[in-house]
Motif scaffolding. Structure first.
Motif, PDB file in Angstrom:
ATOM      1  N   ASP A   1       0.819  -1.204   0.000  1.00 21.83           N
ATOM      2  CA  ASP A   1       0.000   0.000   0.000  1.00 21.83           C
ATOM      3  C   ASP A   1       0.857   1.260   0.000  1.00 21.83           C
ATOM      4  O   ASP A   1       0.508   2.261  -0.638  1.00 21.83           O
ATOM      5  N   GLN A   2       1.977   1.224   0.709  1.00 22.23           N
ATOM      6  CA  GLN A   2       2.863   2.380   0.712  1.00 22.23           C
ATOM      7  C   GLN A   2       3.440   2.638  -0.677  1.00 22.23           C
ATOM      8  O   GLN A   2       3.548   3.790  -1.119  1.00 22.23           O
ATOM      9  N   ARG A   3       3.813   1.578  -1.382  1.00 22.54           N
ATOM     10  CA  ARG A   3       4.325   1.755  -2.745  1.00 22.54           C
ATOM     11  C   ARG A   3       3.251   2.340  -3.658  1.00 22.54           C
ATOM     12  O   ARG A   3       3.526   3.234  -4.465  1.00 22.54           O
ATOM     13  N   LEU A   4       2.016   1.833  -3.528  1.00 22.45           N
ATOM     14  CA  LEU A   4       0.921   2.367  -4.338  1.00 22.45           C
ATOM     15  C   LEU A   4       0.672   3.840  -4.020  1.00 22.45           C
ATOM     16  O   LEU A   4       0.483   4.662  -4.923  1.00 22.45           O
ATOM     17  N   VAL A   5       0.665   4.164  -2.732  1.00 19.66           N
ATOM     18  CA  VAL A   5       0.449   5.549  -2.319  1.00 19.66           C
ATOM     19  C   VAL A   5       1.524   6.460  -2.908  1.00 19.66           C
ATOM     20  O   VAL A   5       1.238   7.557  -3.410  1.00 19.66           O
ATOM     21  N   LEU A   6       2.780   6.009  -2.847  1.00 16.59           N
ATOM     22  CA  LEU A   6       3.869   6.825  -3.361  1.00 16.59           C
ATOM     23  C   LEU A   6       3.742   7.047  -4.861  1.00 16.59           C
ATOM     24  O   LEU A   6       3.924   8.163  -5.370  1.00 16.59           O
ATOM     25  N   TRP A   7       3.392   5.978  -5.596  1.00 13.74           N
ATOM     26  CA  TRP A   7       3.216   6.106  -7.045  1.00 13.74           C
ATOM     27  C   TRP A   7       2.042   7.024  -7.376  1.00 13.74           C
ATOM     28  O   TRP A   7       2.110   7.839  -8.308  1.00 13.74           O
TER      29      TRP A   7
ATOM     30  N   ASN B   1       0.894   8.077   5.442  1.00 14.37           N
ATOM     31  CA  ASN B   1       1.271   6.669   5.287  1.00 14.37           C
ATOM     32  C   ASN B   1       2.735   6.371   5.586  1.00 14.37           C
ATOM     33  O   ASN B   1       3.147   5.217   5.556  1.00 14.37           O
ATOM     34  N   PHE B   2       3.543   7.411   5.850  1.00 15.91           N
ATOM     35  CA  PHE B   2       4.956   7.218   6.173  1.00 15.91           C
ATOM     36  C   PHE B   2       5.291   8.001   7.435  1.00 15.91           C
ATOM     37  O   PHE B   2       4.679   9.022   7.728  1.00 15.91           O
TER      38      PHE B   2
ATOM     39  N   ALA C   1      12.041   9.021   9.405  1.00 18.88           N
ATOM     40  CA  ALA C   1      13.025   9.009   8.326  1.00 18.88           C
ATOM     41  C   ALA C   1      12.443   8.437   7.043  1.00 18.88           C
ATOM     42  O   ALA C   1      12.797   8.873   5.942  1.00 18.88           O
ATOM     43  N   ALA C   2      11.532   7.470   7.162  1.00 16.37           N
ATOM     44  CA  ALA C   2      10.892   6.899   5.972  1.00 16.37           C
ATOM     45  C   ALA C   2      10.047   7.952   5.269  1.00 16.37           C
ATOM     46  O   ALA C   2       9.945   7.967   4.034  1.00 16.37           O
ATOM     47  N   GLN C   3       9.440   8.850   6.040  1.00 16.30           N
ATOM     48  CA  GLN C   3       8.662   9.928   5.435  1.00 16.30           C
ATOM     49  C   GLN C   3       9.580  10.880   4.672  1.00 16.30           C
ATOM     50  O   GLN C   3       9.261  11.296   3.557  1.00 16.30           O
ATOM     51  N   SER C   4      10.717  11.217   5.259  1.00 16.67           N
ATOM     52  CA  SER C   4      11.679  12.086   4.560  1.00 16.67           C
ATOM     53  C   SER C   4      12.158  11.432   3.271  1.00 16.67           C
ATOM     54  O   SER C   4      12.311  12.096   2.243  1.00 16.67           O
ATOM     55  N   ARG C   5      12.402  10.114   3.335  1.00 11.36           N
ATOM     56  CA  ARG C   5      12.846   9.406   2.131  1.00 11.36           C
ATOM     57  C   ARG C   5      11.745   9.397   1.071  1.00 11.36           C
ATOM     58  O   ARG C   5      12.005   9.628  -0.117  1.00 11.36           O
ATOM     59  N   ALA C   6      10.502   9.162   1.484  1.00 13.98           N
ATOM     60  CA  ALA C   6       9.391   9.147   0.532  1.00 13.98           C
ATOM     61  C   ALA C   6       9.200  10.517  -0.101  1.00 13.98           C
ATOM     62  O   ALA C   6       8.974  10.639  -1.315  1.00 13.98           O
TER      63      ALA C   6
ATOM     64  N   PRO D   1       9.254   2.545  13.549  1.00 12.82           N
ATOM     65  CA  PRO D   1       8.945   1.806  12.351  1.00 12.82           C
ATOM     66  C   PRO D   1       7.828   2.479  11.559  1.00 12.82           C
ATOM     67  O   PRO D   1       6.928   3.081  12.124  1.00 12.82           O
ATOM     68  N   THR D   2       7.928   2.382  10.240  1.00 12.40           N
ATOM     69  CA  THR D   2       6.898   2.959   9.396  1.00 12.40           C
ATOM     70  C   THR D   2       5.671   2.058   9.418  1.00 12.40           C
ATOM     71  O   THR D   2       5.766   0.869   9.647  1.00 12.40           O
ATOM     72  N   ARG D   3       4.532   2.662   9.181  1.00 15.02           N
ATOM     73  CA  ARG D   3       3.319   1.878   9.145  1.00 15.02           C
ATOM     74  C   ARG D   3       2.346   2.540   8.191  1.00 15.02           C
ATOM     75  O   ARG D   3       2.321   3.774   8.069  1.00 15.02           O
ATOM     76  N   PRO D   4       1.520   1.771   7.506  1.00 14.86           N
ATOM     77  CA  PRO D   4       0.509   2.384   6.656  1.00 14.86           C
ATOM     78  C   PRO D   4      -0.593   2.950   7.504  1.00 14.86           C
ATOM     79  O   PRO D   4      -0.854   2.509   8.602  1.00 14.86           O
ATOM     80  N   ALA D   5      -1.237   4.017   6.959  1.00 15.23           N
ATOM     81  CA  ALA D   5      -2.338   4.637   7.694  1.00 15.23           C
ATOM     82  C   ALA D   5      -3.548   3.730   7.673  1.00 15.23           C
ATOM     83  O   ALA D   5      -3.718   2.941   6.783  1.00 15.23           O
TER      84      ALA D   5
END
Length: 460
Positions: free
Chosen positions: A8-14, A127-128, A131-136, A456-460
């Motif tokens: 879901d995170q990959r889909l959200v990012l795309w 959804n991030f 640090a994962a949010q900064s990377r996204a 840790p990152t987690r989806p919303a």
């Protein structure tokens, strides 16, 4: 591992990348098409300014409404409406019979574009985490800012080989792909109980920007003493003042002024105004001058910015990750100053034109500075506000960047000294460098790095 994205995170990012891509692309692809539009539909510098600013007026004014609409209707529904509206208005622009029709269609396209970017960034921040949010955001920045720079490349190829009209249909595939990914995501939409849209605020903001920009663009034609100029300017300034009062008093304002109590938020937005004003000025002037002044075909004028695109694509994610660890202040200070140096390198452009020795060094330095700046800037602003308000925070920041570009383009005739000849080109380079340097100084004086805790990152 914490840095591995879920499906879901990959889909959200795309989805976020593609939805923002079409808005940024159409905001920049038009620059390289302006000379061809002028040749076919007529008009001078003011017509070229209006083709750009008609889009930015409605985008800048209504991008704030998108945050409220997302609360009322849901982020995903607002995103769908924006995507469909953007596609319809793109077709209308491609079929424009006159310059006036095209300008009106561009204004309507700005309405649709206003729904895309804030909703996209809000999806990422929801959804991030950390640090994962900064990377996204870094990945999003690389792709979308790359689109801003790649737009002239695609536009140039279409102008030279096909038609300027087809330039505005480039986004058909990204639009369709985004709608398909939204269907696959299958998330339930979230609405906030009791949320309302500040219609009065939206009208005041639109009239404020529209009246002020009309006066700035048409002033060289009519003069400041003409009621055609001072009356719209007076109405515009009064409307914008009324907008600020409305935001202070409204129960559910479209731009909550309490957001600006956060040091990083108001400082980041002030830096945004200078930096993105400079970016708009540089993009317009370089794209048009390389064709009308240096005599390059549209394709080569568009390709001139390709090295910056490659730098953005290669390094934005890494810069975003590093800024998430050490803080944004250093990047937001050094990046704009590096861009200012790149802008000043354009002073080497002479009548004996050479892209390789006069333009390419500027493009490379400018691209490096841009890569250092954009992702940390976005992270600093959104990181300064509670996640529950990320939608409106991103909307305000995007509105600031669009309004900054809007006002700079509106004052273009004054900046250039009347025309985009070599002297005007050099004047624009100096103004661009000054705006960028001020943006860097503002960041140095105002931005503060925040301590981050890993989670840790987690989806919303």
């Amino acid at each position: 591992m914490a840095d591995v994205m879920t499906r879901d995170q990959r889909l959200v990012l795309w989805i976020a990348i593609l939805a923002s891509f079409v808005s940024f692309l159409d905001g920049t692809v038009v620059t390289v098409a302006l000379p061809a539009i002028q040749r076919e539909l007529g008009g001078g510098l003011s017509t070229q300014q209006w083709v750009v600013d008609a889009y930015l007026i409605t985008l800048g004014a209504l991008i704030l409404v998108a945050g409220s609409l997302s609360d009322v209707l849901g982020r995903l529904l607002v995103l769908r409406i924006g995507l469909i509206g953007f596609g319809i208005t793109s077709i209308a622009i491609a079929a424009a019979p006159t310059a006036e029709f095209l300008i009106v269609a561009r204004a309507l396209q700005g309405v649709a574009g206003a729904l895309l970017v804030p909703s996209s960034l809000a999806l990422i921040t929801a959804n991030f985490r950390d640090a994962a949010q900064s990377r996204a955001i870094g990945i999003w920045t690389g792709a979308t800012t790359g689109a801003m720079i790649a737009g002239p490349v695609l536009g140039g190829v279409f102008v030279d080989l096909l038609s300027w009209r087809l330039v505005f249909l480039i986004n058909v595939l990204p639009l369709a792909a985004t709608l398909l990914l939204l269907h696959r995501l299958g998330h339930a939409d979230h609405r906030r109980e009791g949320a309302r849209v500040d219609i009065a605020g939206a009208l005041l903001c639109t009239v404020g920007l529209g009246g002020s920009v009309f006066a700035l663009i048409e002033q060289p034609t009519y003069g400041w003493s003409s009621p055609v100029i001072w009356l719209p300017l007076t109405i515009g300034l009064a409307s914008f003042a009324g907008f600020l009062v409305r935001q202070r008093l409204a129960a559910q304002p479209m731009m909550p002024l309490d957001l600006f109590r956060s040091r990083n938020f108001w400082t980041g937005n002030l830096a945004t105004a200078f930096i993105y004003g400079a970016l708009s000025l540089n993009g317009f002037v370089v794209g048009v001058y390389l064709q009308q002044g240096a005599g390059l075909p549209a394709t080569l004028a568009g390709l001139a910015s390709l090295p910056s695109t490659l730098i953005m694509i290669l390094f934005s994610s890494r810069v975003g990750t590093l800024a998430g660890k050490v803080g944004p202040r250093l990047f937001m200070t050094v990046g704009p100053i590096v861009m200012a140096v790149g802008a000043l390198l354009l002073l080497t452009v002479s009548r004996d034109f050479s892209y390789w020795w006069q333009v390419l060094p500027s493009v490379l330095v400018f691209g490096a500075g841009l890569t250092l700046t954009v992702s940390p800037l976005t992270s600093a602003i959104l990181g300064a506000i509670d996640e529950s308000r990320s939608g409106i925070a991103s909307a305000v920041n995007n509105a600031v960047s669009r309004v900054a570009g809007l006002l700079v383009i509106a004052t273009l005739a004054t900046i250039l000294g009347g025309s985009l000849d070599l002297d005007g080109f050099h004047r624009a380079a100096v103004v661009t460098a000054i705006l960028l340097a001020v943006g860097g100084v503002v960041s140095f004086l105002g931005i503060r790095n925040r301590m981050r805790t890993s989670a840790p990152t987690r989806p919303a």
